[in-house]
Design an enzyme around this catalytic site. Sequence first.
Site, mmCIF file in Angstrom:
data_model
loop_
_atom_site.group_PDB
_atom_site.id
_atom_site.type_symbol
_atom_site.label_atom_id
_atom_site.label_comp_id
_atom_site.label_asym_id
_atom_site.label_seq_id
_atom_site.Cartn_x
_atom_site.Cartn_y
_atom_site.Cartn_z
ATOM 1 N N ARG A 34 0.835 -1.202 0.000
ATOM 2 C CA ARG A 34 0.000 0.000 0.000
ATOM 3 C C ARG A 34 0.868 1.249 0.000
ATOM 4 O O ARG A 34 1.899 1.304 0.686
ATOM 5 C CB ARG A 34 -0.913 0.013 1.238
ATOM 6 C CG ARG A 34 -1.945 -1.096 1.211
ATOM 7 C CD ARG A 34 -2.877 -1.010 2.404
ATOM 8 N NE ARG A 34 -3.600 -2.260 2.562
ATOM 9 C CZ ARG A 34 -4.705 -2.586 1.888
ATOM 10 N NH1 ARG A 34 -5.223 -1.720 1.031
ATOM 11 N NH2 ARG A 34 -5.294 -3.747 2.082
ATOM 12 N N ASP A 35 0.425 2.246 -0.782
ATOM 13 C CA ASP A 35 1.125 3.529 -0.808
ATOM 14 C C ASP A 35 1.035 4.187 0.561
ATOM 15 O O ASP A 35 -0.005 4.148 1.228
ATOM 16 C CB ASP A 35 0.508 4.436 -1.878
ATOM 17 C CG ASP A 35 1.415 5.613 -2.228
ATOM 18 O OD1 ASP A 35 1.932 5.645 -3.355
ATOM 19 O OD2 ASP A 35 1.612 6.497 -1.350
ATOM 20 N N ILE A 36 2.125 4.802 0.985
ATOM 21 C CA ILE A 36 2.179 5.419 2.310
ATOM 22 C C ILE A 36 1.288 6.671 2.383
ATOM 23 O O ILE A 36 0.864 7.073 3.468
ATOM 24 C CB ILE A 36 3.645 5.747 2.680
ATOM 25 C CG1 ILE A 36 3.829 5.834 4.190
ATOM 26 C CG2 ILE A 36 4.137 7.008 1.977
ATOM 27 C CD1 ILE A 36 5.285 5.831 4.621
ATOM 28 N N ASN A 97 4.586 6.610 -13.376
ATOM 29 C CA ASN A 97 5.237 7.885 -13.642
ATOM 30 C C ASN A 97 6.705 7.654 -13.978
ATOM 31 O O ASN A 97 7.371 6.847 -13.327
ATOM 32 C CB ASN A 97 5.129 8.790 -12.412
ATOM 33 C CG ASN A 97 3.690 9.101 -12.048
ATOM 34 O OD1 ASN A 97 2.895 9.413 -12.915
ATOM 35 N ND2 ASN A 97 3.346 9.008 -10.773
ATOM 36 N N GLU A 105 9.012 10.187 -8.430
ATOM 37 C CA GLU A 105 9.697 10.505 -7.163
ATOM 38 C C GLU A 105 10.616 9.386 -6.706
ATOM 39 O O GLU A 105 11.633 9.640 -6.061
ATOM 40 C CB GLU A 105 8.660 10.793 -6.065
ATOM 41 C CG GLU A 105 7.826 12.039 -6.334
ATOM 42 C CD GLU A 105 6.719 12.223 -5.308
ATOM 43 O OE1 GLU A 105 6.641 11.443 -4.349
ATOM 44 O OE2 GLU A 105 5.918 13.146 -5.510
ATOM 45 N N VAL A 106 10.235 8.156 -6.997
ATOM 46 C CA VAL A 106 11.043 7.011 -6.569
ATOM 47 C C VAL A 106 11.518 6.282 -7.823
ATOM 48 O O VAL A 106 10.702 5.876 -8.667
ATOM 49 C CB VAL A 106 10.239 6.062 -5.663
ATOM 50 C CG1 VAL A 106 11.108 4.885 -5.232
ATOM 51 C CG2 VAL A 106 9.701 6.805 -4.444
ATOM 52 N N HIS A 110 7.477 1.383 -10.588
ATOM 53 C CA HIS A 110 6.296 1.013 -9.823
ATOM 54 C C HIS A 110 5.055 1.378 -10.612
ATOM 55 O O HIS A 110 5.039 2.379 -11.325
ATOM 56 C CB HIS A 110 6.274 1.685 -8.446
ATOM 57 C CG HIS A 110 6.537 3.153 -8.465
ATOM 58 N ND1 HIS A 110 7.799 3.685 -8.635
ATOM 59 C CD2 HIS A 110 5.694 4.217 -8.354
ATOM 60 C CE1 HIS A 110 7.731 5.008 -8.608
ATOM 61 N NE2 HIS A 110 6.463 5.356 -8.446
ATOM 62 N N HIS A 112 1.179 2.299 -9.972
ATOM 63 C CA HIS A 112 0.134 2.620 -8.996
ATOM 64 C C HIS A 112 -1.160 1.951 -9.462
ATOM 65 O O HIS A 112 -1.554 2.117 -10.630
ATOM 66 C CB HIS A 112 -0.134 4.131 -8.956
ATOM 67 C CG HIS A 112 1.022 4.983 -8.538
ATOM 68 N ND1 HIS A 112 1.089 5.591 -7.300
ATOM 69 C CD2 HIS A 112 2.143 5.366 -9.199
ATOM 70 C CE1 HIS A 112 2.204 6.302 -7.212
ATOM 71 N NE2 HIS A 112 2.861 6.187 -8.358
#
Length: 127
Positions: A34-36, A97, A105-106, A110, A112
């Site tokens: 799960r996304d933080i 992204n 950002e990371v 990944h 989403h």
Amino acid sequence: MPYTYDDQNIFAKILRGEIPNDTVYEDDYALAFRDIQPQAPVHVLVIPKGPYVTYDHFANAATDAEIVGYMRAIGKVCTMMGVEPGEAGQGFRAISNAGTHGVQEVFHLHTHILGGRPLGRMLQRAD
Ligand code: 5GP
């Protein structure tokens, strides 16, 4: 196109077990957690276990087994989270992204998986 993978990125640390995560699915090829900072009732990040920076990096450089494994994991996560369109769920959005314009950002690939509410149109005009 050279891709430089930084193994100190936060998702590499999660894969190595150095940082905790809320895992929803794991197999030999992928980890989903799960996304933080969730932006929808369902907001899960699916990452491959290999060192790939972006979607295009993965698509160009991963093995066939890694690509199949990663895509199957995304399918399983959608089913597990109950967001696949049809009788059970009401749909989702898959986003990856990449780079500056993609506002990544990371720097570990990944995807989403967002769902659980109407998500609106895909993009909002910036002008
Ligand atoms: P992107 O790179 O696609 O722009 O976004 C990275 C996503 O990773 C963001 O939605 C952010 O909330 C999430 N994220 C950043 N750090 C962590 C973390 O340590 N744990 C988890 N579960 N998610 C994170």
